[in-house]
Design a protein around this motif. Structure first.
Motif, PDB file in Angstrom:
ATOM      1  N   ALA A 146       0.851  -1.206  -0.020  1.00  0.00           N
ATOM      2  CA  ALA A 146      -0.099   0.059  -0.048  1.00  0.00           C
ATOM      3  C   ALA A 146       0.935   1.279   0.057  1.00  0.00           C
ATOM      4  O   ALA A 146       1.887   1.169   0.535  1.00  0.00           O
ATOM      5  N   ASN A 147       0.532   2.148  -0.595  1.00  0.00           N
ATOM      6  CA  ASN A 147       0.998   3.422  -0.697  1.00  0.00           C
ATOM      7  C   ASN A 147       0.201   4.764  -0.850  1.00  0.00           C
ATOM      8  O   ASN A 147      -0.306   5.193  -2.126  1.00  0.00           O
ATOM      9  N   VAL A 148      -0.192   5.151   0.147  1.00  0.00           N
ATOM     10  CA  VAL A 148      -1.446   6.075   0.092  1.00  0.00           C
ATOM     11  C   VAL A 148      -0.962   7.453   0.776  1.00  0.00           C
ATOM     12  O   VAL A 148      -0.260   7.652   1.434  1.00  0.00           O
ATOM     13  N   ARG A 149      -1.286   8.616  -0.012  1.00  0.00           N
ATOM     14  CA  ARG A 149      -0.574   9.860   0.220  1.00  0.00           C
ATOM     15  C   ARG A 149      -2.120  10.891   0.162  1.00  0.00           C
ATOM     16  O   ARG A 149      -2.765  10.926  -0.621  1.00  0.00           O
ATOM     17  N   ASP A 150      -2.040  11.805   1.133  1.00  0.00           N
ATOM     18  CA  ASP A 150      -2.936  12.993   1.007  1.00  0.00           C
ATOM     19  C   ASP A 150      -1.944  14.442   1.184  1.00  0.00           C
ATOM     20  O   ASP A 150      -0.959  14.516   2.067  1.00  0.00           O
ATOM     21  N   THR A 151      -2.249  15.350   0.002  1.00  0.00           N
ATOM     22  CA  THR A 151      -1.298  16.541   0.145  1.00  0.00           C
ATOM     23  C   THR A 151      -2.270  17.859   0.530  1.00  0.00           C
ATOM     24  O   THR A 151      -3.249  17.881   0.136  1.00  0.00           O
ATOM     25  N   PHE A 152      -1.512  18.446   1.449  1.00  0.00           N
ATOM     26  CA  PHE A 152      -2.210  19.857   2.131  1.00  0.00           C
ATOM     27  C   PHE A 152      -1.704  20.807   0.750  1.00  0.00           C
ATOM     28  O   PHE A 152      -0.516  21.227   0.487  1.00  0.00           O
ATOM     29  N   ILE A 153      -2.729  21.487   0.158  1.00  0.00           N
ATOM     30  CA  ILE A 153      -2.589  22.177  -1.046  1.00  0.00           C
ATOM     31  C   ILE A 153      -3.192  23.687  -0.496  1.00  0.00           C
ATOM     32  O   ILE A 153      -4.348  23.750   0.037  1.00  0.00           O
ATOM     33  N   THR A 154      -2.472  24.859  -0.690  1.00  0.00           N
ATOM     34  CA  THR A 154      -2.838  25.990  -0.406  1.00  0.00           C
ATOM     35  C   THR A 154      -3.117  26.893  -1.738  1.00  0.00           C
ATOM     36  O   THR A 154      -2.767  26.405  -2.667  1.00  0.00           O
ATOM     37  N   PRO A 155      -3.661  27.970  -1.566  1.00  0.00           N
ATOM     38  CA  PRO A 155      -4.044  28.642  -2.661  1.00  0.00           C
ATOM     39  C   PRO A 155      -2.833  29.280  -3.311  1.00  0.00           C
ATOM     40  O   PRO A 155      -1.694  29.341  -2.855  1.00  0.00           O
ATOM     41  N   PRO A 156      -2.998  29.603  -4.776  1.00  0.00           N
ATOM     42  CA  PRO A 156      -1.897  30.014  -5.570  1.00  0.00           C
ATOM     43  C   PRO A 156      -1.125  31.291  -4.698  1.00  0.00           C
ATOM     44  O   PRO A 156      -2.116  32.098  -4.131  1.00  0.00           O
ATOM     45  N   GLY A 157      -0.032  31.312  -4.803  1.00  0.00           N
ATOM     46  CA  GLY A 157       0.587  32.466  -4.093  1.00  0.00           C
ATOM     47  C   GLY A 157       1.028  32.470  -2.713  1.00  0.00           C
ATOM     48  O   GLY A 157       1.644  33.189  -2.210  1.00  0.00           O
ATOM     49  N   GLU A 158       0.613  31.191  -2.064  1.00  0.00           N
ATOM     50  CA  GLU A 158       0.903  31.009  -0.707  1.00  0.00           C
ATOM     51  C   GLU A 158       1.673  29.887  -0.350  1.00  0.00           C
ATOM     52  O   GLU A 158       1.399  28.563  -1.266  1.00  0.00           O
ATOM     53  N   GLY A 159       2.632  29.788   0.573  1.00  0.00           N
ATOM     54  CA  GLY A 159       3.173  28.731   0.872  1.00  0.00           C
ATOM     55  C   GLY A 159       2.250  27.791   2.125  1.00  0.00           C
ATOM     56  O   GLY A 159       1.228  28.219   2.418  1.00  0.00           O
ATOM     57  N   PHE A 160       2.925  26.945   2.763  1.00  0.00           N
ATOM     58  CA  PHE A 160       2.197  26.215   3.702  1.00  0.00           C
ATOM     59  C   PHE A 160       2.818  26.296   5.003  1.00  0.00           C
ATOM     60  O   PHE A 160       4.181  26.142   5.155  1.00  0.00           O
ATOM     61  N   SER A 161       2.317  26.710   6.269  1.00  0.00           N
ATOM     62  CA  SER A 161       2.667  26.965   7.382  1.00  0.00           C
ATOM     63  C   SER A 161       2.780  25.697   8.162  1.00  0.00           C
ATOM     64  O   SER A 161       1.925  25.014   8.006  1.00  0.00           O
ATOM     65  N   PRO A 162       3.864  25.694   9.204  1.00  0.00           N
ATOM     66  CA  PRO A 162       3.649  24.653  10.032  1.00  0.00           C
ATOM     67  C   PRO A 162       2.566  24.286  10.582  1.00  0.00           C
ATOM     68  O   PRO A 162       2.232  23.019  10.741  1.00  0.00           O
ATOM     69  N   ARG A 163       1.860  25.211  11.406  1.00  0.00           N
ATOM     70  CA  ARG A 163       0.834  24.788  11.904  1.00  0.00           C
ATOM     71  C   ARG A 163      -0.568  24.530  11.069  1.00  0.00           C
ATOM     72  O   ARG A 163      -1.199  23.472  11.528  1.00  0.00           O
ATOM     73  N   ASP A 164      -0.750  25.190  10.046  1.00  0.00           N
ATOM     74  CA  ASP A 164      -1.637  24.663   9.131  1.00  0.00           C
ATOM     75  C   ASP A 164      -1.436  23.023   8.598  1.00  0.00           C
ATOM     76  O   ASP A 164      -2.305  22.371   8.356  1.00  0.00           O
ATOM     77  N   THR A 165      -0.236  22.723   8.292  1.00  0.00           N
ATOM     78  CA  THR A 165       0.311  21.776   7.803  1.00  0.00           C
ATOM     79  C   THR A 165      -0.189  20.568   8.881  1.00  0.00           C
ATOM     80  O   THR A 165      -0.470  19.448   8.625  1.00  0.00           O
ATOM     81  N   ALA A 166       0.329  20.845  10.049  1.00  0.00           N
ATOM     82  CA  ALA A 166       0.326  19.872  11.113  1.00  0.00           C
ATOM     83  C   ALA A 166      -1.381  19.612  11.268  1.00  0.00           C
ATOM     84  O   ALA A 166      -1.838  18.254  11.475  1.00  0.00           O
ATOM     85  N   LEU A 167      -2.111  20.767  11.057  1.00  0.00           N
ATOM     86  CA  LEU A 167      -3.724  20.292  11.182  1.00  0.00           C
ATOM     87  C   LEU A 167      -4.047  19.528  10.186  1.00  0.00           C
ATOM     88  O   LEU A 167      -4.919  18.629  10.450  1.00  0.00           O
TER      89      LEU A 167
END
Length: 340
Positions: free
Chosen positions: A30-51
């Motif tokens: 098995a190899n399952v993945r879910d990606t946290f994608i933010t709106p264009p022009g934005e990066g991903f913050s540690p807090r939101d990524t952890a959530l």
């Protein structure tokens, strides 16, 4: 026969993988993945990524067990990313691994993220003893194995190449789906005019921050005036950065007398980088080994695989030591499973 489940969450991808080792045979179950994608022009913050990781990890774990047609009783060891990576996302995944270890009464193995990439790349491509170019959003390293250690011959002095590409994608307001680097690559394919950019190789090391500052200024000053196009900027940035990587990789190949290059990490999926590396390797009568997005991009299966390799040598991580670290160098790991 030994079966491991691996949890990866060092950046914006939450991955759960299950792998089986039976004698010399390796089966990916098995190899399952879910990606946290933010709106264009934005990066991903540690807090939101952890959530994001906390919200989807149980669903992804159940899906992986279902894909593998296994129950927790069938799992022999639980592997998780100890580092390097973003602190809050790493903690979220480590807590899950630690909790399942207690609930299922299974041993734990903390895994170095970089070593996971290398070992998965070696397994998938069957590369023998290559020079490894590890290129991702958080890491840029040229690596070669010697005496049970993956030794770093060169690396970035500031930001990683993936971070450089991602930040420029934000300047252009490109989509983060499926990834900023992928969209930079598509724009670069349509570029026609090469724009001279700084070229910063310092011995075996590289520096990307000054190049990023320069091209950001070009985009700000010349794009609105129509003097340059976004496609030409992406093309020029890719060609410059990749040429730097090819140079230091070739130097490492010459030093260790290797005729193989293994590309690992998310940026290793880039077709243009693979082409440039293949041209260099061909001139040395060498070959390039690369994987597709299933294994190049962060995933749980690489953590399960590297963890299982360590586990079979007798290594486990005691519960009281099942912490995370944002800084965990590739050359700090004892590669006990290799004797060549």
């Amino acid at each position: 026969m030994v079966i491991a489940i691996g949890f990866e969450g060092s950046a914006n991808k939450l991955g759960v993988g299950i792998i089986r080792h039976e004698n010399d045979k390796v089966d990916i179950l098995a190899n399952v993945r879910d990606t946290f994608i933010t709106p264009p022009g934005e990066g991903f913050s540690p807090r939101d990524t952890a959530l994001h990781h906390r919200e989807c990890v149980l669903r992804v774990t159940r899906e992986a067990l279902k894909d593998a047609n296994l129950t927790p009783k069938d799992i022999d060891v639980i592997c998780y990313t100890k580092g390097p990576g973003m602190g809050a996302p790493l903690v979220s995944v480590a807590i899950v691994a630690r909790t399942l270890s207690l609930l299922w009464d299974k041993p734990l193995v903390g895994v170095n993220h970089c070593v996971g990439h290398i070992e998965m790349g070696r397994e998938v491509t069957k590369a023998d003893n290559p020079v490894v170019l590890y290129v991702s959003g958080g890491n840029t390293q040229v690596i070669a194995y010697s005496q049970q250690c993956y030794r770093i011959f060169g690396e970035t002095l500031d930001i990683a190449i993936g971070n450089c590409l991602d930040r420029f994608a934000r300047i252009l307001n490109l989509s983060n789906a499926p990834s900023p680097g992928y969209n930079i690559e598509q724009y670069a394919k349509r570029g026609k005019n090469f724009i001279q950019l700084p070229y910063s190789v310092k011995g075996m090391d590289v520096s990307f921050s000054g190049i990023l500052s320069h091209i950001e200024k070009l985009a700000k000053d010349d794009l609105p005036k129509g003097k340059v196009t976004a496609e030409d900027l992406c093309y020029s940035l890719q060609e410059t950065l990749f040429a730097m990587l090819v140079e230091i990789t070739e130097r490492a190949m010459a030093h260790v007398e290797s005729d193989q290059v293994l590309l690992v990490g998310g940026v290793g999926c880039n077709i243009r980088l693979q082409e440039m590396m293949e041209q260099m390797a061909a001139q040395r009568n060498g070959t390039v080994c690369a994987t597709d997005e299933r294994f190049c991009i962060d995933n749980g299966i690489m953590i399960a695989h590297a963890g299982l390799l360590a586990y079979k040598t007798g290594f486990t991580t005691p519960l009281e030591e099942s912490t995370i670290t944002q800084r965990f160098r590739t050359d700090e790991v004892h590669i006990a499973w290799r004797e060549d």
